[in-house]
Motif scaffolding. Structure first.
Motif, mmCIF file in Angstrom:
data_model
loop_
_atom_site.group_PDB
_atom_site.id
_atom_site.type_symbol
_atom_site.label_atom_id
_atom_site.label_comp_id
_atom_site.label_asym_id
_atom_site.label_seq_id
_atom_site.Cartn_x
_atom_site.Cartn_y
_atom_site.Cartn_z
ATOM 1 N N UNK A 7 0.920 -1.251 0.416
ATOM 2 C CA UNK A 7 -0.116 -0.416 -0.297
ATOM 3 C C UNK A 7 0.996 1.168 0.024
ATOM 4 N N UNK A 8 0.517 2.598 -0.400
ATOM 5 C CA UNK A 8 0.577 3.942 -0.274
ATOM 6 C C UNK A 8 -0.242 4.531 0.454
ATOM 7 N N UNK A 9 -0.710 4.193 1.566
ATOM 8 C CA UNK A 9 -1.106 4.444 1.961
ATOM 9 C C UNK A 9 -0.781 4.821 3.533
ATOM 10 N N UNK A 10 -0.342 6.063 4.141
ATOM 11 C CA UNK A 10 0.689 5.968 5.209
ATOM 12 C C UNK A 10 -0.356 5.702 6.550
ATOM 13 N N UNK A 11 -1.857 5.654 6.505
ATOM 14 C CA UNK A 11 -2.995 5.572 7.926
ATOM 15 C C UNK A 11 -2.842 3.513 8.045
ATOM 16 N N UNK A 12 -2.769 3.407 6.448
ATOM 17 C CA UNK A 12 -2.416 1.682 6.755
ATOM 18 C C UNK A 12 -1.666 0.749 6.861
ATOM 19 N N UNK A 13 -0.510 2.006 7.018
ATOM 20 C CA UNK A 13 0.446 1.792 7.049
ATOM 21 C C UNK A 13 0.937 2.100 8.476
ATOM 22 N N UNK A 30 0.237 2.752 -9.439
ATOM 23 C CA UNK A 30 -1.400 2.795 -8.936
ATOM 24 C C UNK A 30 -2.059 2.580 -7.750
ATOM 25 N N UNK A 31 -1.292 2.219 -6.827
ATOM 26 C CA UNK A 31 -1.304 2.562 -5.614
ATOM 27 C C UNK A 31 -1.277 3.851 -5.026
ATOM 28 N N UNK A 32 0.030 5.080 -5.778
ATOM 29 C CA UNK A 32 0.233 5.573 -5.204
ATOM 30 C C UNK A 32 -0.514 6.724 -5.724
ATOM 31 N N UNK A 33 -1.292 6.808 -6.956
ATOM 32 C CA UNK A 33 -2.411 7.470 -7.188
ATOM 33 C C UNK A 33 -3.344 7.587 -6.345
ATOM 34 N N UNK A 34 -3.838 6.523 -5.730
ATOM 35 C CA UNK A 34 -4.958 6.400 -4.519
ATOM 36 C C UNK A 34 -4.463 7.609 -3.514
ATOM 37 N N UNK A 35 -3.578 7.817 -3.656
ATOM 38 C CA UNK A 35 -3.365 8.695 -2.401
ATOM 39 C C UNK A 35 -3.004 10.129 -2.632
ATOM 40 N N UNK A 36 -3.028 10.189 -4.107
ATOM 41 C CA UNK A 36 -3.188 11.903 -4.457
ATOM 42 C C UNK A 36 -1.607 12.688 -4.132
ATOM 43 N N UNK A 37 -0.326 11.689 -3.143
ATOM 44 C CA UNK A 37 0.684 12.762 -3.465
ATOM 45 C C UNK A 37 2.076 11.977 -4.125
ATOM 46 N N UNK A 52 12.406 -1.781 8.045
ATOM 47 C CA UNK A 52 12.871 -2.934 6.668
ATOM 48 C C UNK A 52 12.310 -2.062 5.102
ATOM 49 N N UNK A 53 12.378 -3.124 4.610
ATOM 50 C CA UNK A 53 12.723 -2.303 2.438
ATOM 51 C C UNK A 53 11.739 -1.808 2.001
ATOM 52 N N UNK A 54 11.482 -0.344 1.227
ATOM 53 C CA UNK A 54 10.527 0.059 0.737
ATOM 54 C C UNK A 54 10.506 0.985 -0.339
ATOM 55 N N UNK A 55 9.651 -0.217 -0.818
ATOM 56 C CA UNK A 55 9.783 0.072 -2.176
ATOM 57 C C UNK A 55 9.267 1.274 -3.164
ATOM 58 N N UNK A 56 9.617 1.515 -4.078
ATOM 59 C CA UNK A 56 9.027 2.366 -4.970
ATOM 60 C C UNK A 56 9.492 2.299 -6.436
ATOM 61 N N UNK A 57 8.707 2.864 -7.545
ATOM 62 C CA UNK A 57 8.700 1.833 -8.559
ATOM 63 C C UNK A 57 8.957 3.645 -9.714
ATOM 64 N N UNK A 58 9.770 2.959 -10.353
ATOM 65 C CA UNK A 58 10.456 4.857 -11.228
ATOM 66 C C UNK A 58 9.441 4.007 -12.475
ATOM 67 N N UNK A 59 9.028 5.440 -12.963
ATOM 68 C CA UNK A 59 8.014 5.081 -14.528
ATOM 69 C C UNK A 59 8.911 5.490 -15.621
#
Ligand code: G3P
Length: 216
Positions: A7-13, A30-37, A52-59
């Motif tokens: 998820x990219x939703x900080x509240x969920x994390x 797609x997960x990031x787009x849902x946050x609008x951030x 722990x590891x945090x994956x950020x995707x290149x576009x």
């Protein structure tokens, strides 16, 4: 099997990290787009929440631009938790090889076959992400994702590849079970499914009975 949250939703994390069983986070566009951030902003916040590891995707699509985008993220985030998520393309694999040589963590995503997994493991990917749910959908077979992970884990073991397998595109508790049985190293799980893992009707009824018998 380690558990990551997908998820990219900080509240969920925040909520998931309080559960004490999360070892990493995966995000995607797609997960990031849902946050609008913005990606860097969200990833930076997540690094302060999860150890722990945090994956950020290149576009970007071509190798040089993708490589520069990855380095921009590395310079902005400045955390060794940062894992660059790369697409399973020839360009993505070139970047994987370059970043791996530099000691930057990588996660090759959108893996749907054993040959693709071999390419990513040969390129030194830290993590590879086969997609269970999308495999099942595509082949109209609830064991397609399971078999893919099983094949990859057999080959990983046989040739001693160091890449860790992240079972991704997990849609339900059964996928978590299949990922573990197929020897995935990690399952990255949406928050909703993570909460479902706690439940079983017999646990509920058993607790009610114990409560009743204890006079509470
Ligand atoms: O981990 C990858 C995941 O976010 C994709 O899931 O449900 O869109 O196939 P899904």
């Amino acid at each position: 099997m380690k558990l990551f949250i997908d998820t990219a939703n900080v509240e969920e994390i925040k909520n998931a990290s309080k559960l004490g069983i999360i070892s990493g986070v995966t995000t995607n566009p797609s997960l990031l787009a849902k946050t609008g951030r913005k990606l860097d902003e969200v990833i930076e916040e997540i690094t302060s929440l999860v150890d722990g590891p945090i994956s950020a995707e290149v576009t970007e699509a071509d190798a040089d631009t993708m490589y520069n985008q990855a380095h921009d993220l590395v310079n902005e985030i400045k955390s060794d938790k940062l894992t660059i998520k790369l697409p399973m393309t020839d360009e993505g694999i070139k970047v994987c090889k370059r970043l791996s040589k530099e000691g930057i963590k990588t996660n090759v995503t959108l893996i749907f076959s054993l040959p693709q997994a071999i390419l990513a493991m040969e390129a030194g990917a830290t993590f590879i992400s086969p997609f269970m749910g999308r495999m099942d959908d595509y082949y109209d077979d609830t064991e397609a994702g399971y078999r893919l992970i099983e094949e990859i884990s057999q080959v990983k073991e046989k040739y001693s590849y160091s890449s860790k397998i992240i079972a991704a595109s997990i849609r339900n508790v059964n996928h978590v079970k299949q990922a573990a049985l197929a020897n995935a190293d990690i399952a990255t799980i949406p928050y909703k499914v993570l909460l479902e893992m706690y439940h079983h009707p017999l646990t509920k009824s058993g607790l009610e009975k114990f409560k009743l018998d204890s006079g509470k």
